[in-house]
Write a protein that holds these residues in place. Sequence first.
Motif, PDB file in Angstrom:
ATOM      1  N   GLU A   2     -21.309  30.568  33.722  1.00  0.00           N
ATOM      2  CA  GLU A   2     -21.514  30.347  35.146  1.00  0.00           C
ATOM      3  C   GLU A   2     -21.078  28.944  35.541  1.00  0.00           C
ATOM      4  O   GLU A   2     -21.343  27.989  34.825  1.00  0.00           O
ATOM      5  CB  GLU A   2     -22.995  30.519  35.491  1.00  0.00           C
ATOM      6  CG  GLU A   2     -23.449  31.962  35.463  1.00  0.00           C
ATOM      7  CD  GLU A   2     -24.948  32.071  35.567  1.00  0.00           C
ATOM      8  OE1 GLU A   2     -25.657  31.120  35.174  1.00  0.00           O
ATOM      9  OE2 GLU A   2     -25.416  33.111  36.040  1.00  0.00           O
ATOM     10  N   GLU A   3     -20.429  28.864  36.677  1.00  0.00           N
ATOM     11  CA  GLU A   3     -20.017  27.554  37.164  1.00  0.00           C
ATOM     12  C   GLU A   3     -21.117  26.975  38.042  1.00  0.00           C
ATOM     13  O   GLU A   3     -21.482  27.553  39.062  1.00  0.00           O
ATOM     14  CB  GLU A   3     -18.721  27.676  37.976  1.00  0.00           C
ATOM     15  CG  GLU A   3     -18.146  26.326  38.353  1.00  0.00           C
ATOM     16  CD  GLU A   3     -17.214  26.417  39.559  1.00  0.00           C
ATOM     17  OE1 GLU A   3     -16.870  25.354  40.083  1.00  0.00           O
ATOM     18  OE2 GLU A   3     -16.853  27.524  39.945  1.00  0.00           O
ATOM     19  N   THR A   4     -21.669  25.858  37.616  1.00  0.00           N
ATOM     20  CA  THR A   4     -22.720  25.202  38.391  1.00  0.00           C
ATOM     21  C   THR A   4     -22.155  23.927  38.991  1.00  0.00           C
ATOM     22  O   THR A   4     -21.588  23.103  38.288  1.00  0.00           O
ATOM     23  CB  THR A   4     -23.923  24.859  37.492  1.00  0.00           C
ATOM     24  OG1 THR A   4     -24.363  26.053  36.859  1.00  0.00           O
ATOM     25  CG2 THR A   4     -25.070  24.295  38.307  1.00  0.00           C
ATOM     26  N   ILE A  19     -25.239  27.690  41.566  1.00  0.00           N
ATOM     27  CA  ILE A  19     -24.496  28.598  40.691  1.00  0.00           C
ATOM     28  C   ILE A  19     -23.635  29.464  41.609  1.00  0.00           C
ATOM     29  O   ILE A  19     -24.112  30.429  42.219  1.00  0.00           O
ATOM     30  CB  ILE A  19     -25.460  29.454  39.845  1.00  0.00           C
ATOM     31  CG1 ILE A  19     -26.406  28.551  39.057  1.00  0.00           C
ATOM     32  CG2 ILE A  19     -24.682  30.379  38.916  1.00  0.00           C
ATOM     33  CD1 ILE A  19     -27.624  29.260  38.497  1.00  0.00           C
ATOM     34  N   ASN A  20     -22.379  29.071  41.755  1.00  0.00           N
ATOM     35  CA  ASN A  20     -21.523  29.680  42.775  1.00  0.00           C
ATOM     36  C   ASN A  20     -21.432  31.199  42.665  1.00  0.00           C
ATOM     37  O   ASN A  20     -21.448  31.904  43.671  1.00  0.00           O
ATOM     38  CB  ASN A  20     -20.117  29.082  42.690  1.00  0.00           C
ATOM     39  CG  ASN A  20     -20.041  27.699  43.316  1.00  0.00           C
ATOM     40  OD1 ASN A  20     -21.007  27.212  43.886  1.00  0.00           O
ATOM     41  ND2 ASN A  20     -18.891  27.066  43.191  1.00  0.00           N
ATOM     42  N   GLU A  21     -21.349  31.702  41.436  1.00  0.00           N
ATOM     43  CA  GLU A  21     -21.181  33.151  41.254  1.00  0.00           C
ATOM     44  C   GLU A  21     -22.364  33.935  41.791  1.00  0.00           C
ATOM     45  O   GLU A  21     -22.247  35.107  42.121  1.00  0.00           O
ATOM     46  CB  GLU A  21     -21.013  33.503  39.761  1.00  0.00           C
ATOM     47  CG  GLU A  21     -19.680  33.120  39.192  1.00  0.00           C
ATOM     48  CD  GLU A  21     -19.685  31.705  38.617  1.00  0.00           C
ATOM     49  OE1 GLU A  21     -20.546  30.888  39.024  1.00  0.00           O
ATOM     50  OE2 GLU A  21     -18.828  31.418  37.777  1.00  0.00           O
ATOM     51  N   LYS A  22     -23.519  33.293  41.862  1.00  0.00           N
ATOM     52  CA  LYS A  22     -24.723  34.007  42.303  1.00  0.00           C
ATOM     53  C   LYS A  22     -24.839  34.071  43.819  1.00  0.00           C
ATOM     54  O   LYS A  22     -25.603  34.864  44.347  1.00  0.00           O
ATOM     55  CB  LYS A  22     -25.971  33.323  41.733  1.00  0.00           C
ATOM     56  CG  LYS A  22     -26.213  33.610  40.268  1.00  0.00           C
ATOM     57  CD  LYS A  22     -27.613  33.162  39.916  1.00  0.00           C
ATOM     58  CE  LYS A  22     -28.018  33.576  38.531  1.00  0.00           C
ATOM     59  NZ  LYS A  22     -29.411  33.171  38.265  1.00  0.00           N
ATOM     60  N   ALA A  69     -29.642  31.273  43.420  1.00  0.00           N
ATOM     61  CA  ALA A  69     -28.372  30.567  43.201  1.00  0.00           C
ATOM     62  C   ALA A  69     -28.534  29.049  43.258  1.00  0.00           C
ATOM     63  O   ALA A  69     -27.638  28.322  42.837  1.00  0.00           O
ATOM     64  CB  ALA A  69     -27.349  31.011  44.248  1.00  0.00           C
TER      65      ALA A  69
END
Length: 85
Positions: A2-4, A19-22, A69
Amino acid sequence: MEETVTYKNPNSKVIIKVINEKCISAATCIIHAPETFDLDANGIVYAKEGTWDEAEKIIKGAKSCPTTAIIVEDLEGNVLYPENK
Ligand code: SF4
């Protein structure tokens, strides 16, 4: 992985991690902390420049996120929300 993305602000007592993906663009975080959060052109939340809302509002915004997120830490890196992280 995950990209934070980490956001800091010299006027704030907290550090925000996203957390961009969330992020599903629900925008409830923005309702609670409108001076802090906004959506970018892709509908992903980010923390704005300039003066943020008080820490309590930022934590409320993080708590309101349906996908968790947003992570809020104090300046020592202690996680304030979510509690179990
Ligand atoms: S509440 Fe959560 S999902 Fe909605 S915009 Fe904010 S970070 Fe994204």
